[in-house]
Design a protein around this motif. Structure first.
Motif, PDB file in Angstrom:
ATOM      1  N   GLY A  32      50.480  37.457  45.860  1.00 12.28           N
ATOM      2  CA  GLY A  32      50.723  38.189  44.630  1.00 12.28           C
ATOM      3  C   GLY A  32      50.362  39.653  44.848  1.00 12.28           C
ATOM      4  N   ALA A  33      50.851  40.505  43.975  1.00 12.27           N
ATOM      5  CA  ALA A  33      50.620  41.946  44.109  1.00 12.27           C
ATOM      6  C   ALA A  33      49.140  42.292  44.108  1.00 12.27           C
ATOM      7  CB  ALA A  33      51.329  42.695  42.982  1.00 12.27           C
ATOM      8  N   PHE A  34      48.329  41.490  43.404  1.00 12.32           N
ATOM      9  CA  PHE A  34      46.899  41.760  43.301  1.00 12.32           C
ATOM     10  C   PHE A  34      46.056  40.763  44.095  1.00 12.32           C
ATOM     11  CE2 PHE A  34      48.830  43.273  39.311  1.00 12.32           C
ATOM     12  CZ  PHE A  34      48.569  44.626  39.462  1.00 12.32           C
ATOM     13  N   CYS A  35      46.713  39.974  44.953  1.00 15.62           N
ATOM     14  CA  CYS A  35      46.011  38.936  45.740  1.00 15.62           C
ATOM     15  C   CYS A  35      45.143  38.083  44.822  1.00 15.62           C
ATOM     16  CB  CYS A  35      45.183  39.563  46.851  1.00 15.62           C
ATOM     17  SG  CYS A  35      46.155  40.500  48.045  1.00 15.62           S
ATOM     18  N   ASP A  36      45.720  37.680  43.705  1.00 15.24           N
ATOM     19  CA  ASP A  36      44.972  36.914  42.713  1.00 15.24           C
ATOM     20  C   ASP A  36      45.500  35.497  42.538  1.00 15.24           C
ATOM     21  OD1 ASP A  36      47.358  37.732  41.627  1.00 15.24           O
ATOM     22  OD2 ASP A  36      46.520  38.273  39.677  1.00 15.24           O
ATOM     23  N   GLN A  37      46.468  35.113  43.359  1.00 17.65           N
ATOM     24  CA  GLN A  37      47.014  33.758  43.291  1.00 17.65           C
ATOM     25  C   GLN A  37      46.718  33.053  44.595  1.00 17.65           C
ATOM     26  OE1 GLN A  37      51.152  34.419  42.545  1.00 17.65           O
ATOM     27  NE2 GLN A  37      50.753  35.639  40.725  1.00 17.65           N
ATOM     28  N   ARG A  38      46.094  31.899  44.493  1.00 18.61           N
ATOM     29  CA  ARG A  38      45.746  31.137  45.705  1.00 18.61           C
ATOM     30  C   ARG A  38      47.027  30.736  46.420  1.00 18.61           C
ATOM     31  NH1 ARG A  38      41.460  29.046  47.857  1.00 18.61           N
ATOM     32  NH2 ARG A  38      40.145  29.314  46.047  1.00 18.61           N
TER      33      ARG A  38
END
Length: 150
Positions: free
Chosen positions: A102-108
C-alpha cells in the motif's frame, strides 16, 4: 549578528572559528569580511541544505538532521522508510521480501495465489461418507468456496 572576525596588530583580518573568506579574491568584500559560515562535522557538510551560520544547516524540504542527510518519509508511512524525500519503502522480512504494501505500507502483505489480490479464495474439498445410507461406500464430494479477508 555575531562576531565573525578580528583584526591583528597590522590590520589584517583573521576569521574566527566557524567563518571564512570567499576563496576567490575578486569576490571578497572588504566591508564585510568572513561572510561565509562553515558547517563541518567530521569533514562532512550540509548534504541537502545550506549552511546559514557555523554548524547550522537549513535543510531543504523533505530533509532533516544536523547535516540535512536524513530523508523524511511520506507522511502517514506506517511500516516503511525512505531513501529520498517523501518515499515510503515498505519494511522487508529476513528474506528481503516486503512484509507490507500500500502507499503507506499499512496493509499486511499476503501470499498471492493465482494473482488474486487482497482476497484469498480457497476451494476446500471435503469428502464425506453418507453413513445414513446403510454404510454404503458412496462418497459425496462437497465444494466450499471460502472468502477470507485480511
Amino acid at each position: 549578528q555575531s562576531r565573525r572576525y578580528i583584526c591583528d596588530d597590522e590590520a589584517n583580518v583573521i576569521c574566527l572559528s566557524g567563518w571564512k573568506e570567499d576563496p576567490d579574491w575578486s569576490k571578497r568584500d572588504l566591508r564585510n569580511p568572513c561572510p561565509i559560515p562553515i558547517c563541518d562535522h567530521h569533514g562532512e557538510t550540509c548534504e541537502h541544505g545550506q549552511c546559514v551560520r557555523p554548524d547550522v544547516c537549513a535543510c531543504e524540504v523533505g530533509w532533516q538532521g544536523h547535516l540535512c542527510d536524513t530523508c523524511i518519509p511520506l507522511p502517514g508511512c506506517v511500516h516503511g522508510s525512505c531513501n529520498a524525500t517523501f518515499e515510503c519503502n515498505c519494511d522487508l522480512n529476513d528474506q528481503g521480501a516486503p512484509m507490507w504494501e500500500g502507499a503507506f505500507c499499512d496493509q499486511r502483505k499476503i501470499n498471492r495465489i493465482r494473482n488474486i489480490s487482497f482476497q484469498l479464495l480457497a476451494r476446500i474439498v471435503i469428502q464425506t461418507t453418507d453413513f445414513a445410507s446403510n454404510h454404503l461406500n458412496a462418497s459425496k464430494t462437497k465444494f466450499y468456496v471460502c472468502k477470507m479477508e485480511f
